[in-house]
Write an enzyme that holds these catalytic residues in place. Structure first.
Site, mmCIF file in Angstrom:
data_model
loop_
_atom_site.group_PDB
_atom_site.id
_atom_site.type_symbol
_atom_site.label_atom_id
_atom_site.label_comp_id
_atom_site.label_asym_id
_atom_site.label_seq_id
_atom_site.Cartn_x
_atom_site.Cartn_y
_atom_site.Cartn_z
ATOM 1 N N CYS A 1 0.836 -1.210 0.000
ATOM 2 C CA CYS A 1 0.000 0.000 0.000
ATOM 3 C C CYS A 1 0.868 1.255 0.000
ATOM 4 O O CYS A 1 0.526 2.260 -0.644
ATOM 5 C CB CYS A 1 -0.923 0.012 1.217
ATOM 6 S SG CYS A 1 -2.014 -1.408 1.329
HETATM 7 C C1 BEZ Z 1 0.498 -4.516 1.768
HETATM 8 O O1 BEZ Z 1 -0.016 -3.483 1.385
HETATM 9 O O2 BEZ Z 1 1.709 -4.669 1.799
HETATM 10 C C2 BEZ Z 1 -0.350 -5.667 2.218
HETATM 11 C C3 BEZ Z 1 -1.549 -5.422 2.847
HETATM 12 C C4 BEZ Z 1 -2.319 -6.470 3.269
HETATM 13 C C5 BEZ Z 1 -1.873 -7.777 3.069
HETATM 14 C C6 BEZ Z 1 -0.665 -8.013 2.412
HETATM 15 C C7 BEZ Z 1 0.103 -6.937 1.985
#
Ligand code: BEZ
Length: 213
Positions: A46
């Site tokens: 994210c």
């Molecule tokens: C991420 O944004 O890195 C992420 C968020 C939720 C689960 C896995 C990765």
């Protein structure tokens, strides 16, 4: 919970965001919009996604598109995380992050897929036209960061085909030939598309992109 389909009106909502209180439709005004959800603040994928979107500011502005992100985290969390995004992605987040702690907007837009995760939003993308209708939906899993070049490419196609009687073929990019709409009779093509055309099959006619010099 609702399931939104192409052509539906994007549901309106009021929300708290890092840019203050938002009435979504009012905030969109005459612009196109992208509403995209991410699973959680302070997560690696994210962080790269929101940094990437911030760097695309000019590309979105050129297309008259406003962008808003959303997760079920609160405003304080969003504000703290933005500092990390700016620092690590070498950018300045320049679009609102909506705080949807009560999951009301996630419900309206069907952004929680319980068999993937019962609490967190998936990576949804909604492209909304200036008529407030939903033009594109894409859902990515939490483990896959989005390709924002693809989202820009689809917006280029949507904005082109909204004004010209054409469609865009597989992997089309700005500047490449387009397909003449099947609704146009072949004998009418020269008047409508004076740059020329090719009849590959009676149902497959191509022409140079009409809105370029
Ligand atoms: C991420 O944004 O890195 C992420 C968020 C939720 C689960 C896995 C990765």
């Amino acid at each position: 919970m609702s399931s939104l389909r192409l052509g539906d009106t994007a549901p309106n909502f009021k929300a708290t965001s890092t840019a203050g209180q938002i009435d979504f439709h009012e905030w969109l005004g005459e612009s196109w919009g992208i509403l995209f959800s991410h699973p959680a603040d302070y997560t690696p994928v994210c962080t790269t996604e929101l940094g990437t979107v911030a760097k695309y500011k000019t590309a979105f502005e050129e297309r008259n598109v406003k962008v808003a992100a959303l997760s079920v985290d609160g405003l304080e969390s969003h504000q703290g995380w933005i500092k990390d995004i700016n620092e690590t992605q070498n950018t300045t987040v320049n679009f609102p992050l909506i705080a949807d702690e009560d999951r009301k907007i996630a419900g309206l837009y069907d952004m929680i897929h319980p068999n993937a995760d019962s609490k967190l939003t998936v990576r949804s993308v909604f492209v909304i036209g200036s008529d407030k209708k939903i033009k594109l939906t894409i859902t990515y899993p939490a483990s896959t960061g989005r390709n924002f070049d693809e989202i820009l490419r689809v917006i280029d196609s949507l904005q082109l085909t909204a004004y010209h009687k054409v469609a865009t073929p597989a992997n089309w990019k700005q500047g490449e030939d387009v397909v003449v709409s099947p609704a146009i009779a072949t004998e009418d093509i020269p008047d409508l598309f004076p740059k020329g055309h090719q009849v590959i099959k009676p149902y497959l006619r191509t022409t140079p992109q009409p809105n370029l010099n």
